[in-house]
Design a protein around this motif. Sequence first.
Motif, PDB file in Angstrom:
ATOM      1  N   ALA A  61      45.239 -18.975 -38.198  1.00  0.00           N
ATOM      2  CA  ALA A  61      46.262 -19.019 -37.160  1.00  0.00           C
ATOM      3  C   ALA A  61      46.722 -17.612 -36.775  1.00  0.00           C
ATOM      4  CB  ALA A  61      47.457 -19.845 -37.642  1.00  0.00           C
ATOM      5  N   ALA A  62      46.880 -16.753 -37.783  1.00  0.00           N
ATOM      6  CA  ALA A  62      47.304 -15.380 -37.500  1.00  0.00           C
ATOM      7  C   ALA A  62      46.237 -14.634 -36.702  1.00  0.00           C
ATOM      8  CB  ALA A  62      47.591 -14.646 -38.814  1.00  0.00           C
ATOM      9  N   GLN A  63      44.945 -14.868 -37.050  1.00  0.00           N
ATOM     10  CA  GLN A  63      43.864 -14.214 -36.329  1.00  0.00           C
ATOM     11  C   GLN A  63      43.811 -14.688 -34.881  1.00  0.00           C
ATOM     12  OE1 GLN A  63      41.704 -11.700 -37.537  1.00  0.00           O
ATOM     13  NE2 GLN A  63      41.455 -11.575 -35.333  1.00  0.00           N
ATOM     14  N   GLU A  64      43.994 -16.005 -34.673  1.00  0.00           N
ATOM     15  CA  GLU A  64      43.992 -16.551 -33.315  1.00  0.00           C
ATOM     16  C   GLU A  64      45.145 -15.973 -32.502  1.00  0.00           C
ATOM     17  OE1 GLU A  64      44.144 -20.734 -33.929  1.00  0.00           O
ATOM     18  OE2 GLU A  64      41.968 -20.934 -34.277  1.00  0.00           O
ATOM     19  N   GLN A  65      46.300 -15.841 -33.143  1.00  0.00           N
ATOM     20  CA  GLN A  65      47.449 -15.254 -32.454  1.00  0.00           C
ATOM     21  C   GLN A  65      47.178 -13.792 -32.102  1.00  0.00           C
ATOM     22  OE1 GLN A  65      51.062 -15.392 -34.718  1.00  0.00           O
ATOM     23  NE2 GLN A  65      52.366 -14.901 -32.981  1.00  0.00           N
ATOM     24  N   ALA A  66      46.584 -13.064 -33.045  1.00  0.00           N
ATOM     25  CA  ALA A  66      46.276 -11.658 -32.777  1.00  0.00           C
ATOM     26  C   ALA A  66      45.234 -11.525 -31.664  1.00  0.00           C
ATOM     27  CB  ALA A  66      45.770 -10.994 -34.056  1.00  0.00           C
ATOM     28  N   ASP A  67      44.226 -12.401 -31.673  1.00  0.00           N
ATOM     29  CA  ASP A  67      43.199 -12.360 -30.630  1.00  0.00           C
ATOM     30  C   ASP A  67      43.805 -12.648 -29.264  1.00  0.00           C
ATOM     31  OD1 ASP A  67      41.328 -11.803 -32.540  1.00  0.00           O
ATOM     32  OD2 ASP A  67      40.554 -13.847 -32.682  1.00  0.00           O
ATOM     33  N   ALA A  68      44.714 -13.631 -29.216  1.00  0.00           N
ATOM     34  CA  ALA A  68      45.354 -13.962 -27.941  1.00  0.00           C
ATOM     35  C   ALA A  68      46.202 -12.795 -27.437  1.00  0.00           C
ATOM     36  CB  ALA A  68      46.218 -15.212 -28.105  1.00  0.00           C
ATOM     37  N   ALA A  69      46.917 -12.149 -28.364  1.00  0.00           N
ATOM     38  CA  ALA A  69      47.736 -10.998 -27.970  1.00  0.00           C
ATOM     39  C   ALA A  69      46.860  -9.850 -27.491  1.00  0.00           C
ATOM     40  CB  ALA A  69      48.601 -10.550 -29.146  1.00  0.00           C
ATOM     41  N   ALA A  70      45.728  -9.634 -28.171  1.00  0.00           N
ATOM     42  CA  ALA A  70      44.820  -8.563 -27.763  1.00  0.00           C
ATOM     43  C   ALA A  70      44.238  -8.838 -26.385  1.00  0.00           C
ATOM     44  CB  ALA A  70      43.691  -8.410 -28.790  1.00  0.00           C
ATOM     45  N   ALA A  71      43.879 -10.106 -26.137  1.00  0.00           N
ATOM     46  CA  ALA A  71      43.315 -10.462 -24.832  1.00  0.00           C
ATOM     47  C   ALA A  71      44.347 -10.254 -23.727  1.00  0.00           C
ATOM     48  CB  ALA A  71      42.838 -11.920 -24.855  1.00  0.00           C
ATOM     49  N   GLU A  72      45.603 -10.622 -23.991  1.00  0.00           N
ATOM     50  CA  GLU A  72      46.648 -10.442 -22.992  1.00  0.00           C
ATOM     51  C   GLU A  72      46.916  -8.957 -22.744  1.00  0.00           C
ATOM     52  OE1 GLU A  72      49.691 -11.269 -20.240  1.00  0.00           O
ATOM     53  OE2 GLU A  72      47.948 -12.376 -20.985  1.00  0.00           O
ATOM     54  N   THR A  73      46.931  -8.173 -23.826  1.00  0.00           N
ATOM     55  CA  THR A  73      47.126  -6.729 -23.671  1.00  0.00           C
ATOM     56  C   THR A  73      45.993  -6.111 -22.860  1.00  0.00           C
ATOM     57  OG1 THR A  73      48.312  -6.600 -25.777  1.00  0.00           O
ATOM     58  CG2 THR A  73      47.384  -4.556 -24.911  1.00  0.00           C
ATOM     59  N   LYS A  74      44.769  -6.539 -23.146  1.00  0.00           N
ATOM     60  CA  LYS A  74      43.622  -6.018 -22.407  1.00  0.00           C
ATOM     61  C   LYS A  74      43.721  -6.377 -20.935  1.00  0.00           C
ATOM     62  CE  LYS A  74      38.580  -6.172 -22.160  1.00  0.00           C
ATOM     63  NZ  LYS A  74      37.338  -6.754 -22.736  1.00  0.00           N
ATOM     64  N   ARG A  75      44.150  -7.623 -20.661  1.00  0.00           N
ATOM     65  CA  ARG A  75      44.264  -8.054 -19.265  1.00  0.00           C
ATOM     66  C   ARG A  75      45.295  -7.214 -18.519  1.00  0.00           C
ATOM     67  NH1 ARG A  75      47.359 -10.717 -15.986  1.00  0.00           N
ATOM     68  NH2 ARG A  75      48.947 -11.015 -17.585  1.00  0.00           N
ATOM     69  N   ARG A  76      46.442  -6.993 -19.144  1.00  0.00           N
ATOM     70  CA  ARG A  76      47.491  -6.221 -18.484  1.00  0.00           C
ATOM     71  C   ARG A  76      47.074  -4.755 -18.308  1.00  0.00           C
ATOM     72  NH1 ARG A  76      53.241  -8.308 -21.123  1.00  0.00           N
ATOM     73  NH2 ARG A  76      53.061 -10.492 -20.486  1.00  0.00           N
ATOM     74  N   THR A  77      46.442  -4.208 -19.352  1.00  0.00           N
ATOM     75  CA  THR A  77      45.995  -2.815 -19.258  1.00  0.00           C
ATOM     76  C   THR A  77      44.958  -2.647 -18.174  1.00  0.00           C
ATOM     77  OG1 THR A  77      46.412  -2.523 -21.634  1.00  0.00           O
ATOM     78  CG2 THR A  77      44.980  -0.916 -20.559  1.00  0.00           C
ATOM     79  N   GLU A  78      44.021  -3.604 -18.127  1.00  0.00           N
ATOM     80  CA  GLU A  78      42.980  -3.532 -17.108  1.00  0.00           C
ATOM     81  C   GLU A  78      43.573  -3.664 -15.717  1.00  0.00           C
ATOM     82  OE1 GLU A  78      40.283  -6.949 -16.276  1.00  0.00           O
ATOM     83  OE2 GLU A  78      38.755  -5.616 -17.093  1.00  0.00           O
ATOM     84  N   GLN A  79      44.540  -4.570 -15.558  1.00  0.00           N
ATOM     85  CA  GLN A  79      45.181  -4.760 -14.255  1.00  0.00           C
ATOM     86  C   GLN A  79      45.842  -3.459 -13.802  1.00  0.00           C
ATOM     87  OE1 GLN A  79      45.093  -7.565 -12.533  1.00  0.00           O
ATOM     88  NE2 GLN A  79      46.567  -7.179 -10.899  1.00  0.00           N
TER      89      GLN A  79
END
Length: 203
Positions: free
Chosen positions: A73-91
């Motif tokens: 669960a912690a890994q899934e949460q971290a992956d989701a946070a990383a994906a969101e951070t990447k999306r915002r950074t890329e935007q």
Amino acid sequence: MLWPLAVAAQDAPAPQKKLYCWNDRGTRVCSDALPPEQVNNARQEFSANSGARTSSVAAAMTDEERANAALVAAQEQADAAAAETKRRTEQAMLTSYASEDDLRRVFGERTALLDNNVKTARYNIASLREGLVMLLQRAGERELGGKPVDAKLAGEIAERHRVLLEQQRMATRFETQRASLDDDITETLERYRQMKQPDAPGA
């Protein structure tokens, strides 16, 4: 005269009887009473009146399973946070450059840095390997001459070998990062082109 609470108690439906079924060493067992030792084990519950299954109860997790589930669960949460951070950074990055050339120049700096890291690591590996071969030759000559390899020489060989392995690991890491950067460049440029289309959201 019956009091309201007494009337309500009389009108309340009687609890439905259940049948419990579970596996006991490979044998399916069913009973209208659940043994205490089966409380934490997997089972199925049925209505004693209709025979319809009412629920399925999974086995209680062990401490190790709970720990593993928490890690997942912690890994899934971290992956989701990383994906969101990447999306915002890329935007933010994509909307900050007026042309592909500006974006390529940024990637060019990262590419040059990684290329230099790979080149330096490979040079260090070649130098360390050459020095290690010379030390091993000295040790071999002493042994062939009937002399023992002294502690100082043995220590130099061990240390040179340790540093060589570390440099090899670093080179592999740099090469992996360099290959990944090529994929990032292709993906980011494609996203940039998509966002610059007149009909793209937020264009």
